[in-house]
Design a protein around this motif. Sequence first.
Motif, PDB file in Angstrom:
ATOM      1  N   THR A   1      -4.130   0.758 -10.705  1.00 32.48           N
ATOM      2  CA  THR A   1      -4.815  -0.002  -9.657  1.00 32.48           C
ATOM      3  C   THR A   1      -4.146  -1.353  -9.431  1.00 32.48           C
ATOM      4  O   THR A   1      -4.157  -1.878  -8.308  1.00 32.48           O
TER       5      THR A   1
ATOM      6  N   PRO B   1       2.283   1.251  -4.886  1.00 34.75           N
ATOM      7  CA  PRO B   1       1.566   2.334  -5.582  1.00 34.75           C
ATOM      8  C   PRO B   1       2.484   3.457  -6.059  1.00 34.75           C
ATOM      9  O   PRO B   1       2.300   3.988  -7.160  1.00 34.75           O
TER      10      PRO B   1
ATOM     11  N   TYR C   1       0.797  -1.230   0.000  1.00 40.60           N
ATOM     12  CA  TYR C   1       0.000   0.000   0.000  1.00 40.60           C
ATOM     13  C   TYR C   1       0.828   1.278   0.000  1.00 40.60           C
ATOM     14  O   TYR C   1       0.262   2.368  -0.090  1.00 40.60           O
TER      15      TYR C   1
ATOM     16  N   THR D   1      -1.970  -1.543  -6.469  1.00 38.43           N
ATOM     17  CA  THR D   1      -2.521  -1.081  -5.190  1.00 38.43           C
ATOM     18  C   THR D   1      -3.425  -2.103  -4.521  1.00 38.43           C
ATOM     19  O   THR D   1      -4.096  -1.786  -3.549  1.00 38.43           O
TER      20      THR D   1
ATOM     21  N   TRP E   1      -5.640   5.964  -2.800  1.00 37.88           N
ATOM     22  CA  TRP E   1      -4.865   5.875  -4.034  1.00 37.88           C
ATOM     23  C   TRP E   1      -5.736   6.062  -5.270  1.00 37.88           C
ATOM     24  O   TRP E   1      -5.263   6.601  -6.287  1.00 37.88           O
TER      25      TRP E   1
END
Length: 420
Positions: free
Chosen positions: A369, A341, A337, A372, A411
Amino acid sequence: MGFFSLLLVASLPVIQLLLVGSLGAFIASGYINLLSGGIRRDLNKIVFTVFSPSLVFSSLAKTVTLPDLISWWFMPINIAITFLIGGALGWVAVKILRPPRHFEGLIIANCSAGNLGNLMLMIIPAVCREASSPFGDESSCGVRGTSYVSLSMALGSFFIWTHTYSLMKKDGDRYAKLKREGSPAIADGSSSARENHSENGEASSDEEAAQLSPSTKLVDEYTEKTFLEPLLSNGKLSSSVPFWNKIMETVHQLIKELMEPPTIAAMIGFVVGAIPWIKSLIIGENAPLRVIQDSLKMLGDGTLPCTTLILGGNLTGGLRKSAVKPSIILAIALVRYIALPISGIAVVKAAAAMGFLPQDPLFHYVLLTQFTLPPAVAIGVMAQLFGVGQEESSVIFLWLYLVAALALTVWSTVFMFIIS
């Protein structure tokens, strides 16, 4: 799209998984005991050989075409980069934290393999349904998003059932070797050190394996000749093994892993999706063999709920018995996380600047994405298959998916700002 709208969009799929997992934990508890250890193991075999391959094939064959595969050529590279960066950071975490050797693959797998299919299959259409979505009208966005996610699911399945499968299998092999040697590393009461008896007194996994068909045994057996015989007590390859034999053994193992059901389904799905006349036989309202696609889709729809129920069942007692330390969970969360990202933004921005990506902002968003996501649910399936780290993987999933609701929201907001 406001922050609270994004919070709702990103958190609902994760909350769904947590609710189904909680149901699994309840029905596996002593109150009901419908998901005993033996039943969870059998369900995992069904997911591995039937549900997951059906989901991969039905999604890929329906939405992916040959022109799509050509124009989206950067997606497999993007996914490979997520595995490379996550795996490297997971290896660093293993070296720093020094967990038991039979948990090293589990930690690296959770750092490298994200939920590239099921979770995105819920998140991307949910984003498209928002009135203020920056990706166009709902209908067009939904069709494009489903195609992107289907390819992501198929490619993710390929990487997970080769790279991640190999990591988890080696964990199982290490545990089997340590167990035979009577190593104190597995005598600390961890889940992997206990015999796999169910709560109602069923036979151990070794006794169950004796009753399985030969094809099912291939999933459970730890191939000693492949991994254990060339190993010394310190886990390094014996210098007496010729270099050419090592190469051939590696190639043989890779071919074996490529022949696993989910990977075969992905390759067949690519072929069906890319060849129009074959696709017209199976896909579409007027397809003469459309019943095949309908049947496979029906089976594939059972993948996510069944897997989540099993993970919830493994969680019963996991918080009490798990050998996972908070530092390990924190390390995986930081990799998934924070580090991934940030790396994803650099990778996707660089690829866009060099003209490697289509102009569609939704494609960029999907690529971002992929960096993430919480760990892939298939890791829990593999842990159950190889009898190592079942409770540990469930505890990791519990905390990582709880944090995912907030992490995905934050995010997602950053990604939409970047690509808008």
